[in-house]
Design a protein around this motif. Structure first.
Motif, PDB file in Angstrom:
ATOM      1  N   ILE A  64       0.862  -1.201   0.000  1.00  0.00           N
ATOM      2  CA  ILE A  64       0.000   0.000   0.000  1.00  0.00           C
ATOM      3  C   ILE A  64       0.892   1.244   0.000  1.00  0.00           C
ATOM      4  O   ILE A  64       0.642   2.201  -0.730  1.00  0.00           O
ATOM      5  CB  ILE A  64      -0.945   0.011   1.220  1.00  0.00           C
ATOM      6  CG1 ILE A  64      -1.930  -1.145   1.146  1.00  0.00           C
ATOM      7  CG2 ILE A  64      -1.652   1.344   1.363  1.00  0.00           C
ATOM      8  CD1 ILE A  64      -3.007  -1.018   0.099  1.00  0.00           C
ATOM      9  N   GLY A  65       1.952   1.210   0.796  1.00  0.00           N
ATOM     10  CA  GLY A  65       2.893   2.331   0.836  1.00  0.00           C
ATOM     11  C   GLY A  65       3.537   2.581  -0.514  1.00  0.00           C
ATOM     12  O   GLY A  65       3.719   3.734  -0.920  1.00  0.00           O
ATOM     13  N   LEU A  66       3.870   1.508  -1.229  1.00  0.00           N
ATOM     14  CA  LEU A  66       4.434   1.663  -2.573  1.00  0.00           C
ATOM     15  C   LEU A  66       3.433   2.312  -3.519  1.00  0.00           C
ATOM     16  O   LEU A  66       3.805   3.127  -4.362  1.00  0.00           O
ATOM     17  CB  LEU A  66       4.864   0.314  -3.134  1.00  0.00           C
ATOM     18  CG  LEU A  66       6.124  -0.301  -2.545  1.00  0.00           C
ATOM     19  CD1 LEU A  66       6.372  -1.674  -3.166  1.00  0.00           C
ATOM     20  CD2 LEU A  66       7.321   0.603  -2.750  1.00  0.00           C
ATOM     21  N   LEU A  67       2.170   1.942  -3.373  1.00  0.00           N
ATOM     22  CA  LEU A  67       1.141   2.561  -4.221  1.00  0.00           C
ATOM     23  C   LEU A  67       1.006   4.051  -3.916  1.00  0.00           C
ATOM     24  O   LEU A  67       0.806   4.859  -4.831  1.00  0.00           O
ATOM     25  CB  LEU A  67      -0.199   1.855  -4.036  1.00  0.00           C
ATOM     26  CG  LEU A  67      -0.263   0.431  -4.573  1.00  0.00           C
ATOM     27  CD1 LEU A  67      -1.645  -0.168  -4.290  1.00  0.00           C
ATOM     28  CD2 LEU A  67       0.054   0.372  -6.055  1.00  0.00           C
ATOM     29  N   VAL A  68       1.138   4.428  -2.652  1.00  0.00           N
ATOM     30  CA  VAL A  68       1.094   5.845  -2.285  1.00  0.00           C
ATOM     31  C   VAL A  68       2.287   6.577  -2.899  1.00  0.00           C
ATOM     32  O   VAL A  68       2.138   7.673  -3.466  1.00  0.00           O
ATOM     33  CB  VAL A  68       1.043   6.024  -0.754  1.00  0.00           C
ATOM     34  CG1 VAL A  68       1.217   7.489  -0.362  1.00  0.00           C
ATOM     35  CG2 VAL A  68      -0.265   5.467  -0.207  1.00  0.00           C
ATOM     36  N   TYR A  90      -9.137  -6.795  -1.454  1.00  0.00           N
ATOM     37  CA  TYR A  90      -8.284  -5.621  -1.654  1.00  0.00           C
ATOM     38  C   TYR A  90      -9.096  -4.368  -1.961  1.00  0.00           C
ATOM     39  O   TYR A  90      -8.679  -3.260  -1.612  1.00  0.00           O
ATOM     40  CB  TYR A  90      -7.206  -5.898  -2.703  1.00  0.00           C
ATOM     41  CG  TYR A  90      -6.192  -6.894  -2.177  1.00  0.00           C
ATOM     42  CD1 TYR A  90      -5.453  -6.619  -1.029  1.00  0.00           C
ATOM     43  CD2 TYR A  90      -6.006  -8.116  -2.786  1.00  0.00           C
ATOM     44  CE1 TYR A  90      -4.554  -7.538  -0.515  1.00  0.00           C
ATOM     45  CE2 TYR A  90      -5.094  -9.041  -2.280  1.00  0.00           C
ATOM     46  CZ  TYR A  90      -4.377  -8.737  -1.140  1.00  0.00           C
ATOM     47  OH  TYR A  90      -3.480  -9.646  -0.627  1.00  0.00           O
ATOM     48  N   ARG A  91     -10.262  -4.516  -2.566  1.00  0.00           N
ATOM     49  CA  ARG A  91     -11.164  -3.363  -2.731  1.00  0.00           C
ATOM     50  C   ARG A  91     -11.528  -2.804  -1.354  1.00  0.00           C
ATOM     51  O   ARG A  91     -11.543  -1.588  -1.151  1.00  0.00           O
ATOM     52  CB  ARG A  91     -12.449  -3.761  -3.452  1.00  0.00           C
ATOM     53  CG  ARG A  91     -12.334  -3.812  -4.943  1.00  0.00           C
ATOM     54  CD  ARG A  91     -13.677  -4.260  -5.534  1.00  0.00           C
ATOM     55  NE  ARG A  91     -13.635  -4.215  -6.955  1.00  0.00           N
ATOM     56  CZ  ARG A  91     -14.159  -3.237  -7.690  1.00  0.00           C
ATOM     57  NH1 ARG A  91     -14.782  -2.235  -7.121  1.00  0.00           N
ATOM     58  NH2 ARG A  91     -14.062  -3.271  -8.999  1.00  0.00           N
ATOM     59  N   HIS A  92     -11.809  -3.705  -0.427  1.00  0.00           N
ATOM     60  CA  HIS A  92     -12.163  -3.304   0.936  1.00  0.00           C
ATOM     61  C   HIS A  92     -10.990  -2.572   1.599  1.00  0.00           C
ATOM     62  O   HIS A  92     -11.182  -1.545   2.263  1.00  0.00           O
ATOM     63  CB  HIS A  92     -12.591  -4.529   1.750  1.00  0.00           C
ATOM     64  CG  HIS A  92     -13.062  -4.196   3.117  1.00  0.00           C
ATOM     65  ND1 HIS A  92     -14.224  -3.490   3.363  1.00  0.00           N
ATOM     66  CD2 HIS A  92     -12.527  -4.471   4.329  1.00  0.00           C
ATOM     67  CE1 HIS A  92     -14.380  -3.338   4.666  1.00  0.00           C
ATOM     68  NE2 HIS A  92     -13.361  -3.930   5.276  1.00  0.00           N
ATOM     69  N   LEU A  96     -10.916   1.129   3.135  1.00  0.00           N
ATOM     70  CA  LEU A  96     -10.519   1.411   4.515  1.00  0.00           C
ATOM     71  C   LEU A  96      -9.404   2.446   4.590  1.00  0.00           C
ATOM     72  O   LEU A  96      -9.392   3.295   5.487  1.00  0.00           O
ATOM     73  CB  LEU A  96     -10.063   0.131   5.222  1.00  0.00           C
ATOM     74  CG  LEU A  96     -11.140  -0.861   5.603  1.00  0.00           C
ATOM     75  CD1 LEU A  96     -10.514  -2.133   6.158  1.00  0.00           C
ATOM     76  CD2 LEU A  96     -12.094  -0.264   6.622  1.00  0.00           C
ATOM     77  N   THR A  97      -8.466   2.364   3.678  1.00  0.00           N
ATOM     78  CA  THR A  97      -7.330   3.288   3.662  1.00  0.00           C
ATOM     79  C   THR A  97      -7.633   4.567   2.884  1.00  0.00           C
ATOM     80  O   THR A  97      -6.792   5.460   2.840  1.00  0.00           O
ATOM     81  CB  THR A  97      -6.089   2.609   3.045  1.00  0.00           C
ATOM     82  OG1 THR A  97      -6.400   2.216   1.709  1.00  0.00           O
ATOM     83  CG2 THR A  97      -5.648   1.414   3.874  1.00  0.00           C
ATOM     84  N   ARG A  98      -8.807   4.596   2.274  1.00  0.00           N
ATOM     85  CA  ARG A  98      -9.250   5.713   1.436  1.00  0.00           C
ATOM     86  C   ARG A  98      -8.381   5.882   0.190  1.00  0.00           C
ATOM     87  O   ARG A  98      -8.404   6.928  -0.462  1.00  0.00           O
ATOM     88  CB  ARG A  98      -9.337   7.004   2.239  1.00  0.00           C
ATOM     89  CG  ARG A  98     -10.337   6.860   3.390  1.00  0.00           C
ATOM     90  CD  ARG A  98     -10.714   8.115   4.012  1.00  0.00           C
ATOM     91  NE  ARG A  98     -11.322   8.978   2.992  1.00  0.00           N
ATOM     92  CZ  ARG A  98     -11.853  10.143   3.265  1.00  0.00           C
ATOM     93  NH1 ARG A  98     -11.879  10.578   4.484  1.00  0.00           N
ATOM     94  NH2 ARG A  98     -12.359  10.886   2.316  1.00  0.00           N
ATOM     95  N   LEU A  99      -7.638   4.855  -0.145  1.00  0.00           N
ATOM     96  CA  LEU A  99      -6.846   4.886  -1.373  1.00  0.00           C
ATOM     97  C   LEU A  99      -7.756   4.949  -2.596  1.00  0.00           C
ATOM     98  O   LEU A  99      -7.377   5.498  -3.631  1.00  0.00           O
ATOM     99  CB  LEU A  99      -5.942   3.649  -1.424  1.00  0.00           C
ATOM    100  CG  LEU A  99      -4.716   3.694  -2.306  1.00  0.00           C
ATOM    101  CD1 LEU A  99      -3.854   4.917  -2.041  1.00  0.00           C
ATOM    102  CD2 LEU A  99      -3.895   2.435  -2.114  1.00  0.00           C
TER     103      LEU A  99
END
Length: 119
Positions: A64-68, A90-92, A96-99
């Motif tokens: 997730i950090g890499l995607l950010v 992963y959609r969920h 949750l992370t608001r990504l």
């Protein structure tokens, strides 16, 4: 350093749109592969990068950090980042992370391409 269990493949759809196919695990060991794929996918004319998650096996918080990090690079280039093929799990996590507020999620490649062509 652990070995990356990820394979990326870049497809240029046209001058404005590229797709990065992601297969395997998106974790901290995938950083070089993901950033190299972005460098290959991004050209001066590229407006949209699509991430294909249909073959994603695993993603953790480092992924997730890499995607950010990728999102920041995309935004600096005034590009858009879209994705498709995420499992419900992963959609969920994206919700949750608001990504999902920053990376729009589509069900299929054709849906994502249709949206990309509207940008």
């Amino acid at each position: 350093m652990s070995q990356a269990h990820i394979v990326t493949h870049v497809r240029r759809i046209n001058a404005a749109i590229s797709i990065i196919d992601i297969q395997g695990d998106l974790s901290s060991s995938a950083e070089n592969a993901l950033m190299d794929a972005y460098a290959e996918a991004s050209a001066p004319t590229t407006r949209v990068i699509l991430l294909n998650f249909t073959e994603l096996a695993y993603m953790n918080s480092s992924g997730i950090g890499l995607l950010v990090t990728l999102l920041i690079r995309v935004n600096r280039q005034k590009q858009h980042l879209l994705c498709y093929g995420l499992s419900e799990h992963y959609r969920h996590i994206f919700q949750l992370t608001r990504l999902d507020d920053a990376i729009h999620i589509y069900n299929t490649e054709s849906d994502a391409l249709a949206a990309a062509n509207m940008l």
